[in-house]
Design a protein around this motif. Sequence first.
Motif, short mmCIF file in Angstrom:
data_model
loop_
_atom_site.label_atom_id
_atom_site.label_comp_id
_atom_site.label_asym_id
_atom_site.label_seq_id
_atom_site.Cartn_x
_atom_site.Cartn_y
_atom_site.Cartn_z
N SER A 12 2.20 14.02 7.20
CA SER A 12 3.67 13.91 7.10
C SER A 12 4.10 13.18 5.84
O SER A 12 3.45 12.23 5.40
CB SER A 12 4.22 13.19 8.33
N THR A 13 5.22 13.62 5.27
CA THR A 13 5.83 12.93 4.13
C THR A 13 7.06 12.14 4.56
O THR A 13 7.77 11.60 3.72
CB THR A 13 6.23 13.94 3.05
N ALA A 14 7.31 12.07 5.86
CA ALA A 14 8.54 11.45 6.37
C ALA A 14 8.37 9.96 6.62
O ALA A 14 7.29 9.50 7.04
CB ALA A 14 8.96 12.14 7.66
N ALA A 15 9.44 9.21 6.38
CA ALA A 15 9.45 7.80 6.76
C ALA A 15 9.35 7.70 8.27
O ALA A 15 9.96 8.47 9.01
CB ALA A 15 10.73 7.13 6.27
N GLY A 16 8.55 6.76 8.74
CA GLY A 16 8.36 6.56 10.17
C GLY A 16 7.11 7.21 10.71
O GLY A 16 6.74 6.97 11.87
N ALA A 17 6.44 8.06 9.91
CA ALA A 17 5.20 8.69 10.37
C ALA A 17 4.14 7.63 10.63
O ALA A 17 4.00 6.67 9.87
CB ALA A 17 4.71 9.70 9.34
N HIS A 18 3.40 7.80 11.70
CA HIS A 18 2.37 6.83 12.08
C HIS A 18 1.12 7.00 11.23
O HIS A 18 0.81 8.10 10.75
CB HIS A 18 2.02 6.99 13.55
N LEU A 24 0.85 -1.18 0.00
CA LEU A 24 0.00 0.00 0.00
C LEU A 24 0.90 1.23 0.00
O LEU A 24 1.49 1.58 1.03
CB LEU A 24 -0.92 0.01 1.23
N LEU A 25 1.03 1.88 -1.16
CA LEU A 25 1.85 3.08 -1.24
C LEU A 25 1.11 4.26 -0.65
O LEU A 25 -0.11 4.40 -0.81
CB LEU A 25 2.23 3.37 -2.69
N SER A 26 1.85 5.13 0.02
CA SER A 26 1.26 6.27 0.69
C SER A 26 1.04 7.43 -0.27
O SER A 26 1.95 7.80 -1.02
CB SER A 26 2.17 6.73 1.84
N GLY A 27 -0.15 8.02 -0.25
CA GLY A 27 -0.41 9.19 -1.07
C GLY A 27 0.36 10.41 -0.58
O GLY A 27 0.63 11.33 -1.35
N ALA A 28 0.72 10.44 0.70
CA ALA A 28 1.50 11.55 1.24
C ALA A 28 2.90 11.57 0.67
O ALA A 28 3.51 12.63 0.50
CB ALA A 28 1.54 11.48 2.77
N ASN A 29 3.45 10.39 0.40
CA ASN A 29 4.78 10.25 -0.20
C ASN A 29 4.81 8.92 -0.95
O ASN A 29 4.98 7.87 -0.33
CB ASN A 29 5.88 10.29 0.85
N PRO A 30 4.64 8.94 -2.27
CA PRO A 30 4.54 7.69 -3.05
C PRO A 30 5.80 6.83 -3.00
O PRO A 30 5.77 5.69 -3.47
CB PRO A 30 4.27 8.19 -4.48
N TYR A 87 -12.97 11.78 7.31
CA TYR A 87 -12.70 12.20 5.94
C TYR A 87 -12.29 13.68 5.90
O TYR A 87 -12.92 14.54 6.52
CB TYR A 87 -13.97 11.99 5.12
N ASN A 88 -11.19 13.95 5.15
CA ASN A 88 -10.66 15.32 5.16
C ASN A 88 -10.72 16.00 3.79
O ASN A 88 -10.10 17.05 3.60
CB ASN A 88 -9.22 15.33 5.69
N GLY A 89 -11.43 15.38 2.84
CA GLY A 89 -11.65 16.07 1.57
C GLY A 89 -10.58 15.87 0.51
O GLY A 89 -10.07 16.84 -0.03
N TRP A 90 -10.21 14.61 0.23
CA TRP A 90 -9.30 14.28 -0.86
C TRP A 90 -7.87 14.77 -0.64
O TRP A 90 -7.11 14.96 -1.58
CB TRP A 90 -9.82 14.79 -2.21
N TYR A 91 -7.48 14.95 0.60
CA TYR A 91 -6.07 15.24 0.86
C TYR A 91 -5.26 13.96 0.66
O TYR A 91 -5.74 12.86 0.99
CB TYR A 91 -5.88 15.79 2.27
N PRO A 92 -4.04 14.07 0.14
CA PRO A 92 -3.29 12.85 -0.22
C PRO A 92 -2.92 11.97 0.97
O PRO A 92 -2.64 10.79 0.78
CB PRO A 92 -2.04 13.39 -0.92
N ASN A 93 -2.91 12.53 2.18
CA ASN A 93 -2.53 11.69 3.32
C ASN A 93 -3.62 10.69 3.71
O ASN A 93 -3.41 9.89 4.62
CB ASN A 93 -2.17 12.56 4.54
N GLN A 94 -4.76 10.71 3.00
CA GLN A 94 -5.78 9.68 3.22
C GLN A 94 -5.97 8.81 1.98
O GLN A 94 -6.94 8.06 1.89
CB GLN A 94 -7.11 10.32 3.61
N LEU A 95 -5.04 8.88 1.06
CA LEU A 95 -5.13 8.08 -0.17
C LEU A 95 -3.96 7.09 -0.23
O LEU A 95 -2.83 7.45 0.10
CB LEU A 95 -5.12 9.00 -1.39
#
Length: 275
Positions: free
Chosen positions: A248-254, A140-146, A260-268
């Motif tokens: 957060s875009t950092a490795a290690g972020a929980h 599962l790749l993170s939308g906050a940091n692919p 729902y926050n409105g299509w922000y990448p940290n929830q994708l």
Amino acid sequence: MQLRPRRLAWLLVPLAAGAGLAIASPAFASAGQAPTIVAVSSSGTLAYGNLVNLKALVYPTDGGGTVRFAVDGATIPGCGAVGFGSGGGDTWQAICSTYVLSQGTHTITATYSGDTGYAGSSGTMQQTIDPSPGYFVGKLLSGANPNLTLSVEGASTSINAHIIQSTVDGTGDDIWVFKPVAGGYQIINGHSGMCVTTTYTAGADLIQLPCVGVPNQTWLMPGSFTSGGYRFIWDANTNMYFDVYGGSTAAGAHIDSFPYNGWYPNQLFLPVPAA
């Protein structure tokens, strides 16, 4: 100077679960090392998405060294150097537990490293994985940091370990199994075998706990796994979403659960099938 001959060990390995033994390639022992035999087995044909326990029985040895498990030539994540977990005397067993085998028939190879007293050797077997509709196994790749993928903090196999975003490190804790259950999916970590669990509290970290079929381990995700694209993952009871804490875009972020926050990448998140 007198040269000592190298000793030869023939490897007797199962062709498949319950199929008996076959003679495979020989292993060579250097002077001072005893030749060894590796026998590989599993619990037989399994459906895709189920845990596969691969076992390597090494004889004779003293319990030193490790075993590398590979599927079709590629090291199985988390099983590159497995120590012996059971045995005694001159017979020892190492186990690789994995969800990552795709549908079809695969060649499993277990390679014993050897140690100062015993030579390295290897054995093979065929493992068949049958289709299992609805299952997904992958990252599962993170939308906050692919460049980051969801995993378990510290590759832990302990209860209450946190779900984080991290770089790929080969331990297998970034492999996830979506198992269909009533009302959604269980999301099972491929390394620990535990389920992603929510406490139903906004902003609380997601953790792993044993899969027991409770509602706070049931998740929804829109679309099919083959349709591509980032998507939301939310719990089926409170409608709170997988969320990278603070965006957060950092490795290690929980990873926490949050409304729902409105299509922000940290929830994708992007499902990527395991190779």
